[in-house]
Design a protein around this motif. Structure first.
Motif, PDB file in Angstrom:
ATOM      1  N   MET A   1      48.477  51.649  43.443  1.00  0.00           N
ATOM      2  CA  MET A   1      48.718  50.855  42.169  1.00  0.00           C
ATOM      3  C   MET A   1      49.401  51.578  41.226  1.00  0.00           C
ATOM      4  O   MET A   1      49.286  53.030  41.199  1.00  0.00           O
ATOM      5  CB  MET A   1      47.210  50.710  41.455  1.00  0.00           C
ATOM      6  N   ASN A   2      50.361  50.986  40.386  1.00  0.00           N
ATOM      7  CA  ASN A   2      51.168  51.591  39.597  1.00  0.00           C
ATOM      8  C   ASN A   2      50.314  51.696  38.200  1.00  0.00           C
ATOM      9  O   ASN A   2      50.442  50.667  37.389  1.00  0.00           O
ATOM     10  CB  ASN A   2      52.546  50.947  39.492  1.00  0.00           C
ATOM     11  N   SER A   3      49.717  52.724  37.716  1.00  0.00           N
ATOM     12  CA  SER A   3      48.838  52.655  36.666  1.00  0.00           C
ATOM     13  C   SER A   3      49.602  52.800  35.535  1.00  0.00           C
ATOM     14  O   SER A   3      49.386  51.913  34.374  1.00  0.00           O
ATOM     15  CB  SER A   3      48.284  53.876  36.548  1.00  0.00           C
ATOM     16  N   LEU A   4      51.007  53.290  35.311  1.00  0.00           N
ATOM     17  CA  LEU A   4      51.928  53.163  34.341  1.00  0.00           C
ATOM     18  C   LEU A   4      52.347  51.883  33.817  1.00  0.00           C
ATOM     19  O   LEU A   4      52.395  51.461  32.878  1.00  0.00           O
ATOM     20  CB  LEU A   4      53.193  53.837  34.331  1.00  0.00           C
ATOM     21  N   ARG A   5      52.645  51.061  34.771  1.00  0.00           N
ATOM     22  CA  ARG A   5      53.155  49.763  34.802  1.00  0.00           C
ATOM     23  C   ARG A   5      52.067  48.875  34.235  1.00  0.00           C
ATOM     24  O   ARG A   5      52.328  47.941  33.487  1.00  0.00           O
ATOM     25  CB  ARG A   5      53.796  49.112  36.003  1.00  0.00           C
ATOM     26  N   SER A   6      50.762  48.778  34.742  1.00  0.00           N
ATOM     27  CA  SER A   6      49.697  48.360  34.286  1.00  0.00           C
ATOM     28  C   SER A   6      49.387  48.514  32.855  1.00  0.00           C
ATOM     29  O   SER A   6      48.919  47.535  32.127  1.00  0.00           O
ATOM     30  CB  SER A   6      48.614  48.519  35.502  1.00  0.00           C
ATOM     31  N   ILE A   7      49.395  49.839  32.435  1.00  0.00           N
ATOM     32  CA  ILE A   7      49.049  49.981  30.954  1.00  0.00           C
ATOM     33  C   ILE A   7      50.122  49.293  29.897  1.00  0.00           C
ATOM     34  O   ILE A   7      49.906  48.826  28.955  1.00  0.00           O
ATOM     35  CB  ILE A   7      49.434  51.549  30.585  1.00  0.00           C
ATOM     36  N   LEU A   8      51.219  48.902  30.482  1.00  0.00           N
ATOM     37  CA  LEU A   8      52.181  48.188  29.678  1.00  0.00           C
ATOM     38  C   LEU A   8      52.340  46.657  29.849  1.00  0.00           C
ATOM     39  O   LEU A   8      52.208  46.080  28.849  1.00  0.00           O
ATOM     40  CB  LEU A   8      53.681  48.643  30.152  1.00  0.00           C
ATOM     41  N   THR A   9      51.796  46.164  30.867  1.00  0.00           N
ATOM     42  CA  THR A   9      51.867  44.883  31.312  1.00  0.00           C
ATOM     43  C   THR A   9      50.183  44.108  30.830  1.00  0.00           C
ATOM     44  O   THR A   9      50.248  43.198  30.596  1.00  0.00           O
ATOM     45  CB  THR A   9      52.020  44.571  32.679  1.00  0.00           C
ATOM     46  N   ALA A  10      49.340  45.286  30.938  1.00  0.00           N
ATOM     47  CA  ALA A  10      48.052  44.453  30.550  1.00  0.00           C
ATOM     48  C   ALA A  10      48.083  43.907  29.178  1.00  0.00           C
ATOM     49  O   ALA A  10      47.446  42.792  29.019  1.00  0.00           O
ATOM     50  CB  ALA A  10      47.044  45.516  30.789  1.00  0.00           C
ATOM     51  N   PRO A  11      48.499  44.583  28.132  1.00  0.00           N
ATOM     52  CA  PRO A  11      48.100  43.995  26.738  1.00  0.00           C
ATOM     53  C   PRO A  11      49.072  42.833  26.795  1.00  0.00           C
ATOM     54  O   PRO A  11      48.895  41.784  25.922  1.00  0.00           O
ATOM     55  CB  PRO A  11      48.850  45.216  25.890  1.00  0.00           C
ATOM     56  N   PHE A  12      50.284  42.648  27.371  1.00  0.00           N
ATOM     57  CA  PHE A  12      51.171  41.747  27.184  1.00  0.00           C
ATOM     58  C   PHE A  12      50.683  40.631  27.893  1.00  0.00           C
ATOM     59  O   PHE A  12      50.467  39.308  27.483  1.00  0.00           O
ATOM     60  CB  PHE A  12      52.694  42.023  27.970  1.00  0.00           C
ATOM     61  N   ARG A  13      49.934  40.617  28.884  1.00  0.00           N
ATOM     62  CA  ARG A  13      49.203  39.661  29.740  1.00  0.00           C
ATOM     63  C   ARG A  13      47.867  39.252  28.714  1.00  0.00           C
ATOM     64  O   ARG A  13      47.700  37.920  28.898  1.00  0.00           O
ATOM     65  CB  ARG A  13      48.619  40.272  30.936  1.00  0.00           C
ATOM     66  N   ALA A  14      47.216  39.978  28.046  1.00  0.00           N
ATOM     67  CA  ALA A  14      46.096  39.609  27.211  1.00  0.00           C
ATOM     68  C   ALA A  14      46.677  38.976  25.936  1.00  0.00           C
ATOM     69  O   ALA A  14      45.980  37.803  25.634  1.00  0.00           O
ATOM     70  CB  ALA A  14      45.426  40.729  26.788  1.00  0.00           C
ATOM     71  N   PHE A  15      47.763  39.531  25.300  1.00  0.00           N
ATOM     72  CA  PHE A  15      48.048  38.570  24.209  1.00  0.00           C
ATOM     73  C   PHE A  15      48.728  37.466  24.621  1.00  0.00           C
ATOM     74  O   PHE A  15      49.126  36.527  23.393  1.00  0.00           O
ATOM     75  CB  PHE A  15      48.753  39.583  23.204  1.00  0.00           C
ATOM     76  N   SER A  16      49.017  37.270  25.642  1.00  0.00           N
ATOM     77  CA  SER A  16      49.881  35.848  26.191  1.00  0.00           C
ATOM     78  C   SER A  16      48.956  35.077  26.151  1.00  0.00           C
ATOM     79  O   SER A  16      49.005  33.389  26.107  1.00  0.00           O
ATOM     80  CB  SER A  16      50.651  36.150  27.267  1.00  0.00           C
ATOM     81  N   GLU A  17      47.623  35.207  26.206  1.00  0.00           N
ATOM     82  CA  GLU A  17      46.472  34.102  26.438  1.00  0.00           C
ATOM     83  C   GLU A  17      46.220  33.505  24.891  1.00  0.00           C
ATOM     84  O   GLU A  17      45.275  33.831  24.311  1.00  0.00           O
ATOM     85  CB  GLU A  17      45.202  34.718  27.101  1.00  0.00           C
ATOM     86  N   LEU A  18      47.064  33.050  24.143  1.00  0.00           N
ATOM     87  CA  LEU A  18      46.764  32.531  22.823  1.00  0.00           C
ATOM     88  C   LEU A  18      45.609  31.585  22.771  1.00  0.00           C
ATOM     89  O   LEU A  18      44.902  31.825  21.735  1.00  0.00           O
ATOM     90  CB  LEU A  18      47.999  32.105  22.400  1.00  0.00           C
ATOM     91  N   LYS A  19      45.378  30.722  23.555  1.00  0.00           N
ATOM     92  CA  LYS A  19      44.278  29.956  23.500  1.00  0.00           C
ATOM     93  C   LYS A  19      43.079  30.443  23.677  1.00  0.00           C
ATOM     94  O   LYS A  19      42.057  30.083  23.060  1.00  0.00           O
ATOM     95  CB  LYS A  19      44.721  28.610  24.225  1.00  0.00           C
ATOM     96  N   LEU A  20      42.978  31.300  24.757  1.00  0.00           N
ATOM     97  CA  LEU A  20      42.037  32.182  24.746  1.00  0.00           C
ATOM     98  C   LEU A  20      41.587  33.032  23.625  1.00  0.00           C
ATOM     99  O   LEU A  20      40.385  32.934  23.216  1.00  0.00           O
ATOM    100  CB  LEU A  20      41.994  33.107  26.228  1.00  0.00           C
TER     101      LEU A  20
END
Length: 334
Positions: A1-20
């Motif tokens: 698992m690339n932890s550094l990449r997940s640190i950057l992508t996880a917030p983008f994934r979360a804030f892209s869920e605008l309806k949620l």
């Protein structure tokens, strides 16, 4: 698992869920409204629909003084009741929505309010049982923190939990020993919380019914993956920093008019939105941890989508089926 990449992508994934995020923000507004009713209803009955009053500056000094007297007359229950009510409702809402949040972050499909509500109801029982195991697993962590605190106190080493008020006000509370103790507390709490989030992902993705096994498997995974644990802590600290920045911005808004009051309310919702977004980001990070757990790369964690796709047979079974089909064809030609 690339932890550094997940640190950057996880917030983008979360804030892209605008309806949620919109659903969660609306739910938090409803809780805030219910929580403020014990204070708001007497205030409206006493002062009308505006504390400013007609022809008076905002806020009216007379109204503020009268409102302070009204709070003093209510005493402790008048203030403690809404706080306790808000805590209970917020905790209950988090349990109810946990299944829908995990399913949304695991599913590549578009957001559907009906599917979200269905997943919330379907996973509620398992999440409640998992909460029981998580609270039981929290006891050793609390015991470890208490034991270390006692050892530090006997060795006359400072900790942030044992410093007095004068030391906080007149001296620097941060030293090597206090920061070491704080780091231990953060690691223990992050280990417990990350394993709890990972277990919820497992319950949904694997359609697992034994919550005890899910909790134990998630804990072992996080203990054996220091990089994943540090990444989870990094996402949480990043969210804490963003919330502090928005909170300072909210504190800088001086309520001197009705328009400034609405502006302060808007900035307060930005603080709540940042908190909700990074709470989703930590769950999205554990989804990446789950993807690294499975033996084969998982592109789709949606159980329904996986059930709709045919499962390929092993290579030996495919060869045996091909041989039987060839024998059948030869018999037919004969």
């Amino acid at each position: 698992m690339n932890s550094l990449r997940s640190i950057l992508t996880a917030p983008f994934r979360a804030f892209s869920e605008l309806k949620l995020l919109g659903v969660l923000l609306a739910a938090n507004l409803c809780i805030a409204l219910i929580q403020s009713m014990p204070v708001l209803i007497p205030a409206i009955g006493r002062f009308g629909h505006s504390l400013a009053g007609r022809g008076r500056p905002f806020p009216s000094p007379e109204a503020v003084i009268d409102f302070s007297k009204l709070l003093a007359q209510g005493g402790g229950p008048f203030l403690a009741g809404p706080v306790i009510l808000g805590i209970v409702l917020s905790f209950g809402l988090q349990l109810v929505l946990a299944g829908g949040i995990v399913s949304r972050l695991c599913s590549p499909r578009r957001f559907s309010l009906a599917d979200f509500a269905r997943d919330c109801a379907a996973q509620l029982g398992r999440n409640l049982r998992l909460l029981g195991w998580a609270l039981l697993g929290l006891l050793p962590g609390v015991g470890l923190v208490v034991l270390v605190t006692v050892l530090f106190s006997r060795a006359k080493k400072p900790t942030l939990f044992t410093l007095g008020g004068e030391q906080w006000a007149l001296e620097n509370p941060f030293s090597f020993w206090s920061l070491t103790h704080l780091a231990l507390v953060v690691v223990v709490f992050a280990l417990w919380r990350s394993s709890f989030d990972l277990a919820r992902v497992q319950l949904y993705a694997d359609d697992q019914r034994k919550t005890r096994l899910a909790a134990w498997r998630a804990l072992k995974r996080m203990v054996r993956s220091p990089g994943a644990l540090l990444g989870y802590i990094a996402v949480g600290l990043l969210g804490l920093a963003v919330v502090i920045v928005f909170s300072r911005l909210h504190a800088a808004v001086q309520v001197t008019s009705a328009g400034k009051a609405w502006l302060a309310l808007l900035v307060a919702q930005l603080v709540v939105l940042a908190r909700l977004g990074f709470s989703l980001a930590t769950t999205a990070f554990t989804v990446d941890v789950y993807r690294a757990m499975v033996p084969l790369p998982v592109q789709n964690l949606d159980p329904e989508a996986n059930a709709a796709e045919p499962t390929p047979a092993p290579a030996g079974t495919q060869m045996e089926q091909a041989e039987k089909q060839a024998i059948g064809d030869d018999a037919g030609r004969s």
